[in-house]
Structures are given as structure tokens and as C-alpha cells.
Motif scaffolding. Structure first.
Motif, short mmCIF file in Angstrom:
data_model
loop_
_atom_site.label_atom_id
_atom_site.label_comp_id
_atom_site.label_asym_id
_atom_site.label_seq_id
_atom_site.Cartn_x
_atom_site.Cartn_y
_atom_site.Cartn_z
N LYS A 16 0.41 -13.76 1.01
CA LYS A 16 1.32 -12.69 0.58
C LYS A 16 0.58 -11.35 0.56
O LYS A 16 -0.64 -11.31 0.41
CB LYS A 16 1.88 -13.02 -0.80
CG LYS A 16 2.69 -14.31 -0.85
CD LYS A 16 3.12 -14.64 -2.25
CE LYS A 16 3.89 -15.95 -2.30
NZ LYS A 16 4.26 -16.32 -3.68
N TYR A 17 1.34 -10.29 0.70
CA TYR A 17 0.76 -8.94 0.72
C TYR A 17 0.97 -8.29 -0.65
O TYR A 17 2.09 -8.27 -1.17
CB TYR A 17 1.42 -8.11 1.81
CG TYR A 17 0.75 -6.77 2.06
CD1 TYR A 17 -0.41 -6.68 2.81
CD2 TYR A 17 1.29 -5.60 1.53
CE1 TYR A 17 -1.03 -5.47 3.05
CE2 TYR A 17 0.68 -4.37 1.77
CZ TYR A 17 -0.47 -4.32 2.52
OH TYR A 17 -1.09 -3.11 2.76
N PHE A 18 -0.12 -7.77 -1.22
CA PHE A 18 -0.07 -7.13 -2.54
C PHE A 18 -0.59 -5.69 -2.44
O PHE A 18 -1.47 -5.40 -1.62
CB PHE A 18 -0.92 -7.90 -3.55
CG PHE A 18 -0.37 -9.25 -3.91
CD1 PHE A 18 0.51 -9.40 -4.97
CD2 PHE A 18 -0.73 -10.38 -3.17
CE1 PHE A 18 1.02 -10.64 -5.30
CE2 PHE A 18 -0.22 -11.62 -3.49
CZ PHE A 18 0.66 -11.76 -4.56
N HIS A 25 -4.21 0.29 -2.88
CA HIS A 25 -4.88 -0.50 -1.84
C HIS A 25 -4.01 -1.71 -1.51
O HIS A 25 -3.54 -2.41 -2.42
CB HIS A 25 -6.26 -0.98 -2.30
CG HIS A 25 -7.21 0.13 -2.64
ND1 HIS A 25 -7.91 0.80 -1.66
CD2 HIS A 25 -7.57 0.68 -3.82
CE1 HIS A 25 -8.67 1.73 -2.24
NE2 HIS A 25 -8.49 1.67 -3.55
N GLY A 26 -3.80 -1.95 -0.23
CA GLY A 26 -3.03 -3.12 0.20
C GLY A 26 -3.94 -4.20 0.76
O GLY A 26 -4.90 -3.90 1.47
N ALA A 59 -9.03 -7.95 -6.19
CA ALA A 59 -9.04 -6.51 -6.47
C ALA A 59 -10.24 -6.11 -7.33
O ALA A 59 -10.85 -5.06 -7.13
CB ALA A 59 -7.74 -6.11 -7.17
N LYS A 60 -10.59 -6.96 -8.28
CA LYS A 60 -11.76 -6.69 -9.13
C LYS A 60 -13.05 -6.67 -8.32
O LYS A 60 -13.96 -5.88 -8.59
CB LYS A 60 -11.86 -7.76 -10.23
CG LYS A 60 -10.83 -7.62 -11.32
CD LYS A 60 -10.99 -8.72 -12.36
CE LYS A 60 -9.92 -8.62 -13.44
NZ LYS A 60 -10.06 -9.72 -14.43
N MET A 69 -0.23 -4.43 -10.15
CA MET A 69 -0.37 -5.33 -9.00
C MET A 69 1.03 -5.79 -8.62
O MET A 69 1.72 -6.44 -9.40
CB MET A 69 -1.24 -6.54 -9.36
CG MET A 69 -1.49 -7.47 -8.19
SD MET A 69 -2.56 -6.75 -6.93
CE MET A 69 -4.08 -6.60 -7.86
N ALA A 70 1.47 -5.40 -7.43
CA ALA A 70 2.84 -5.71 -7.01
C ALA A 70 2.87 -6.30 -5.61
O ALA A 70 2.13 -5.85 -4.72
CB ALA A 70 3.69 -4.44 -7.05
#
Length: 415
Positions: free
Chosen positions: A2-4, A17-18, A31-32, A42-43
Motif C-alpha cells: 500500500k502507498y502511504f 513523503h510518499g 518512516a522513523k 500517516m495516511a
């Protein structure tokens, strides 16, 4: 995948950032690691076209480069690792030693990467997930078991035994399929030769009849035209179709789910998948319960290693039932996958406090059923094989001889 989109607060500015991740939990973790600053949001989102194209290229080439490990090499390495772990040698040193000694390049890369990840502070199970394709879900489940129980050597020994059992079943399956496969290949070659070289000889005769040809003859002439005119295109189409189909299964869960549902309705294949899945599920679950892992956690690990998505989905309801305070045997009964006898055995095991011993007997039962299917596979396939051969012979015979008979009758009528 999935893309976040992660919204990061860095140096007093909000930056988006994607990136791709399996789920939201993994997205937070990535992400961390990747970005400095505070994660504000975060979506999940739809990736932009450029990212879609880049991800397609990466996954395409990654899929081409993927190589399954040789089972002999993998089993031997796991046994070595178990012996070295039992001797008190650290997992990192053991992996390095085995990687340096093996001649299998893929295995060398996998073990070397695992050793480097462990040296960086990651657990063996966390690092092994990156090689789920090469190692398989069963290996991941047993490595996780070894970490949870603190007895990695025993878990690896058991894993090697289970992989040996699976390998023996695969060999039995291949032996059972060898005769039908060879017969069908020979018939396909013979049919292709007849269509390509024999039917054209009759084609000119049929054209001289100037009469309505029977349906079998029309089918033969169509196949002859297809093979001789577009043969290379047909072969290219078949290869492209297989490659595209495999890519869709590997990268699109919905497509893979529908394919698995279809397989569970196919004659003979459905029984092989069903009993192979139940055998593997009960095998791992019995080991986890015997090791003292809580039932809900044991179910989570056992179900995660199942390849068939519809069966996995149905078994996940068992975990939900147990987590809500229900009994294991009621949860298993609700799936509709287990026979009444099995449900009663598990119920007796729960009541007597001997669930691990009873699950062992259930696993042996499903192993027996699976072995019986494999042993009778050749006999079960023979009727299908004979039907296909009969159809090919009848098509050739009727397609060639019906017009000849009609021509003979016409000649006799003129006399």
C-alpha cells in the motif's frame, strides 16, 4: 503493498513523503528509519503516476530476479544451524560460517544478509521476513517459535524435519504425475505434428470437394491454419499470458484470492490444497501449543503461514472466537473445514488438558489423508487423461475420415 503519505515536522516545517509499506504499522516503522523529525500524520493514499510506474518496474525486475532456494541446500543449512545453536555458537557466527561454506549463491546471499541484520540489532525472525519468498512461510513460523520459546536449536531441528516431510511429499507428487505428464506431452507433440504436416495434405483434397464440410473437419482446418500461419504468435501469447498471470498473482491480493477460490472448486486439486493446508496448519499449531505458546498467539502464527487466502480467512475466525473467550473446538467447528470427529477429539483434548497430544493425533490424521491422496493421484488422473486422449483421437479420425466417406458415397452414387 500500500502507498502511504507521512507528514513529518522537521526544522519547523511540515514535509510530506510518499512510500510503500505492507500496513500502517510498518509504515510508521519505516518512516522513523527513513526520515528525521516528528511524524504528525500517516495516511494511506493513491500513489502518483510516476511512483506507480517506478514501483511497477522495481517489482517486475525483483520478480524476475527472485529464485527459490534448493530444498536440499536449505534443509542441510537449517540442520547445520540447529547443531551449531545447540553447541552454544551464536546465530550470527553460525550464519556467517554456513554462508561462507555453501556453494549455493542464493543461499549465500540470504544467510549473509541475515547475519548482517542480526549484527545491526534486528531479530532473526524480523530479518527473515524479507526473504519470505526464498525461505517460505513455514520457516518464518518456526524461527518465530524458536525465539518465543527460547529454544532455537529444537525449533530448527523440527523445521528441518518438516521440510524433509514436505520434500518427500513433493517427490511423491512428481513421481505420481510423471506417467500422465509424459503421456500427455507425447500426445500433444503427436497432435501438433499431425495438425502441421498431415492435415495440410488432406486440405487440398477437401477444397476440391466444394461441399459443406462436417464440424470436426472445420475444427481441424482452423487449427491447421492457426498453427501454420500464427504459430509463433500463439507461442508468444502463451508466454506473455503465463508471465502476466504470475505477475498478477504475486502482486495483486484480490486477483490471488479469486484464483485460490477457483482452485478450491477444481476436481482433485481442491482436496490436495485442503489436506495439505490442514496438515501444515495442525503441524505448526501442535508444535506451538506443545511449546507452551498461548492458543490465540499459536493460532496467529499457524494461520499466517497458510498460502491459500480463502482458507486463511476462514481460519482467522477461530482466532477471533478464542480471543472473545470461546473454545477452540467451537471456533474450528464454525469454519466448516474440520470433520465432526476432529472437533470431538479437540474438545476432549481441551477438557482433559492434553490439547497438545490431541493436536498431534489430528496432525497425523491429516498427514495420512494427504498421503492417501498423493498415493492415489495417478489413478485419479487416468480417467481425465483417457478422456482427453479419446477426444483428440476422435477429432482427428472424424475430421479426416468423414469427408472421405462422403466423397466415397458420392462416387458410388454417381455409378
Amino acid at each position: 503493498m500500500k502507498y502511504f503519505i507521512a507528514t513529518i515536522l522537521t526544522k519547523g516545517k511540515k514535509v510530506e513523503h510518499g512510500f510503500y509499506a505492507e500496513n500502517k504499522k510498518e509504515a510508521h516503522y519505516l518512516a522513523k528509519i527513513k526520515f528525521s523529525g516528528m511524524i504528525l500524520k500517516m495516511a494511506e493514499s493513491s500513489p502518483p503516476f510516476k511512483d506507480q510506474l517506478r514501483h511497477f518496474k522495481e517489482s517486475l525486475f525483483a520478480n524476475i530476479k527472485k529464485r527459490k532456494l534448493k530444498q536440499d541446500s536449505l534443509i542441510a543449512s537449517i540442520r547445520q544451524l540447529a547443531v551449531m545453536a545447540n553447541a552454544g555458537i551464536s546465530i550470527h557466527d553460525s550464519l556467517k560460517e554456513i554462508a561462507d561454506a555453501t556453494t549455493d549463491k542464493t543461499l549465500q546471499i540470504v544467510l549473509g544478509t541475515l547475519a548482517d541484520d542480526i549484527n545491526s540489532g534486528h531479530s532473526l525472525s524480523h530479518s527473515a521476513r524479507k526473504f519470505s519468498f526464498e525461505l517460505g512461510n513455514l520457516s518464518l513460523a518456526m524461527i518465530e517459535l524458536g525465539e518465543k520459546t527460547g529454544n532455537m536449536a529444537e525449533a530448527l531441528h523440527k523445521l528441518a524435519d518438516m521440510l524433509e516431510e514436505i520434500r518427500r511429499n513433493i517427490i511423491k507428487f512428481k513421481k505420481a504425475m510423471a506417467y500422465p505428464r509424459n503421456v500427455m506431452i507425447a500426445m500433444a507433440i503427436a497432435f501438433t505434428v499431425l495438425i502441421s504436416y498431415v492435415v495440410p495434405q488432406f486440405k487440398t483434397i477437401f477444397e476440391q470437394l466444394h461441399a459443406e464440410l462436417p464440424l470436426p473437419t472445420k475444427i481441424l482446418l482452423f487449427l491447421e491454419h492457426l498453427f501454420n500461419t500464427y504459430g509463433l504468435y500463439v507461442v508468444a501469447f502463451i508466454f506473455i499470458f503465463i508471465f502476466t498471470f504470475k505477475y498478477m498473482i504475486d502482486h495483486y491480493r484480490d486477483f490471488r484470492y479469486k484464483w485460490h477460490v477457483f482452485l478450491l472448486h477444481v476436481y482433485l486439486i481442491k482436496n490436495i490444497i485442503m489436506y495439505a493446508t490442514l496438515n501444515r496448519f495442525t503441524l505448526v499449531f501442535a508444535e506451538l501449543v506443545r511449546a507452551g505458546i498461548p492458543i490465540a498467539e499459536a493460532l496467529e502464527t499457524s494461520i499466517a503461514m497458510i498460502d491459500s487466502l480463502p482458507l486463511q480467512e476462514r481460519l482467522y475466525t477461530v482466532r477471533s472466537t478464542v480471543e472473545k473467550g470461546g473454545t477452540l473446538h467451537n471456533g474450528l467447528a464454525e469454519t466448516g473445514l474440520f470433520e465432526n470427529m476432529i472437533i470431538q477429539m479437540i474438545s476432549a483434548g481441551e477438557s482433559s488438558g492434553q490439547l497438545d497430544a490431541m493436536m498431534q493425533k489430528v496432525m497425523e490424521y491429516y498427514k495420512m489423508r494427504f498421503d492417501a491422496i498423493i498415493d492415489g493421484l495417478s489413478e485419479a488422473i487416468e480417467p481425465i487423461m483417457l478422456l482427453m486422449i479419446a477426444c483428440m483421437v476422435v477429432l482427428l479420425a472424424l475430421g479426416i475420415f468423414l469427408p472421405m466417406w462422403e466423397m466415397g458415397n458420392a462416387v458410388q452414387g454417381r455409378r
